[in-house]
Scaffold this active site. Structure first.
Site, PDB file in Angstrom:
ATOM      1  N   HIS A 131       0.864  -1.182   0.000  1.00 51.57           N
ATOM      2  CA  HIS A 131       0.000   0.000   0.000  1.00 51.57           C
ATOM      3  C   HIS A 131       0.895   1.225   0.000  1.00 51.57           C
ATOM      4  O   HIS A 131       1.737   1.396   0.884  1.00 51.57           O
ATOM      5  CB  HIS A 131      -0.915   0.028   1.228  1.00 51.57           C
ATOM      6  CG  HIS A 131      -1.855   1.189   1.229  1.00 51.57           C
ATOM      7  ND1 HIS A 131      -3.120   1.133   0.657  1.00 51.57           N
ATOM      8  CD2 HIS A 131      -1.713   2.463   1.694  1.00 51.57           C
ATOM      9  CE1 HIS A 131      -3.712   2.309   0.793  1.00 51.57           C
ATOM     10  NE2 HIS A 131      -2.875   3.136   1.407  1.00 51.57           N
ATOM     11  N   CYS A 132       0.727   2.078  -1.004  1.00 49.15           N
ATOM     12  CA  CYS A 132       1.615   3.223  -1.190  1.00 49.15           C
ATOM     13  C   CYS A 132       0.940   4.496  -0.680  1.00 49.15           C
ATOM     14  O   CYS A 132      -0.078   4.928  -1.245  1.00 49.15           O
ATOM     15  CB  CYS A 132       1.964   3.374  -2.670  1.00 49.15           C
ATOM     16  SG  CYS A 132       3.051   4.768  -3.023  1.00 49.15           S
ATOM     17  N   PRO A 133       1.468   5.125   0.374  1.00 51.63           N
ATOM     18  CA  PRO A 133       0.867   6.369   0.884  1.00 51.63           C
ATOM     19  C   PRO A 133       1.015   7.535  -0.085  1.00 51.63           C
ATOM     20  O   PRO A 133       0.273   8.513  -0.002  1.00 51.63           O
ATOM     21  CB  PRO A 133       1.651   6.629   2.179  1.00 51.63           C
ATOM     22  CG  PRO A 133       2.945   5.900   2.007  1.00 51.63           C
ATOM     23  CD  PRO A 133       2.640   4.698   1.174  1.00 51.63           C
ATOM     24  N   GLU A 136      -1.915   6.898  -2.191  1.00 53.57           N
ATOM     25  CA  GLU A 136      -3.069   6.578  -1.364  1.00 53.57           C
ATOM     26  C   GLU A 136      -3.883   5.453  -1.996  1.00 53.57           C
ATOM     27  O   GLU A 136      -5.117   5.543  -2.108  1.00 53.57           O
ATOM     28  CB  GLU A 136      -3.946   7.818  -1.145  1.00 53.57           C
ATOM     29  CG  GLU A 136      -3.534   8.638   0.054  1.00 53.57           C
ATOM     30  CD  GLU A 136      -3.636   7.879   1.364  1.00 53.57           C
ATOM     31  OE1 GLU A 136      -4.668   7.236   1.594  1.00 53.57           O
ATOM     32  OE2 GLU A 136      -2.664   7.906   2.137  1.00 53.57           O
TER      33      GLU A 136
END
Length: 270
Positions: A131-133, A136
């Protein structure tokens, strides 16, 4: 296929886009190579640069809003979908449980091999990577190749922007005057250099893992993943060689039944 642009992550996406165009505007306002070419009517490089920036923004939104491979409903016939025979199921150690009984404890849906539930997105994702912040969103089966393409384009934009920024520095007789006249460009240069380093490391690590056909999640947590923890440190049941792995990732579209790959490679999980 795409999420609501005003949903979760709206502030992150807005900040990314605003920062991108502010830096682009600064490169045109200061006495850089880009501005000089624009003033003299040499528009090829300015137009190409703006188009590349626009492409990076469009790819960012595509990757950010795209369905990464959410598992939203039960499969009608799990055994047909998985393509695994009863004999092959018997080969799986008791510690890994039956593929037919592998059910997510959060969304209560059957999980195909290489999928994982994301706590941030509240969905199971096929071929989950991470999951890439920054975007998002999860990076999974459907948007992973677009994420890598975005990183490549973004790296080109950042390196080109660094070059343009460097051409805008002006001479001054003292350090205090130099910092006063070049302070904004120096800040932009430092920011671009930092971002370029981060993107370069991200792109390099993803290409390395793709060449081995392993995801970030699998690489970091293989000791906790049922279908990998029995394998040796250097063993990867999905690895077909660097060239076939890269070809399959970038050029083969559609869902892959990883259970079939797992058993076809002759891996005995016992």
């Amino acid at each position: 296929m795409f999420k609501n642009v005003f949903g979760s992550g709206f502030l992150v996406r807005t900040a990314h886009v605003v920062l991108t165009w502010i830096i682009t505007l600064i490169l045109f306002l200061y006495d850089t190579e880009l501005r000089k070419q624009e003033e003299t009517g040499q528009l090829l490089q300015p137009v190409l640069f703006v188009l590349l920036v626009l492409l990076s923004v469009l790819l960012y939104f595509a990757v950010s809003l795209m369905d990464p491979g959410f598992i939203l409903s039960e499969e009608n016939d799990l055994q047909f979908t998985l393509g695994v025979t009863e004999e092959q199921k018997d080969m799986i150690p008791p510690s890994t449980k039956s593929l037919r009984q592998r059910r997510c404890g959060h969304c209560l849906l059957q999980q195909p091999m290489r999928s994982k539930h994301c706590q941030m997105c509240q969905h199971c994702v096929r071929r989950y990577d991470h999951h890439c912040p920054w975007i998002e969103n999860c990076v999974g089966e459907r948007n992973h190749r677009w994420f890598v393409l975005y990183l490549a384009v973004q790296l080109l934009v950042l390196l080109w922007g660094l070059h343009i920024t460097w051409t805008g520095f002006s001479y001054a007789p003292s350090w205090s005057l130099w910092l006063r006249s070049n302070g904004v460009l120096l800040t932009v240069c430092a920011l671009l250099a930092l971002l370029a380093l981060v993107v370069l490391l991200l792109l390099g690590s993803h290409l390395y893992l793709i060449s081995m056909n392993i995801t970030t999640w699998e690489f970091m947590s293989r000791h906790r993943i049922s279908y990998l923890k029995h394998c040796g440190a250097e063993e990867n049941p999905f690895d077909r060689g660097a060239a076939p792995n890269l070809w399959g990732f970038f050029c083969e579209w559609g869902s892959v039944v990883w259970e079939q790959v797992y058993f076809r490679e002759g891996n005995d999980p016992v």
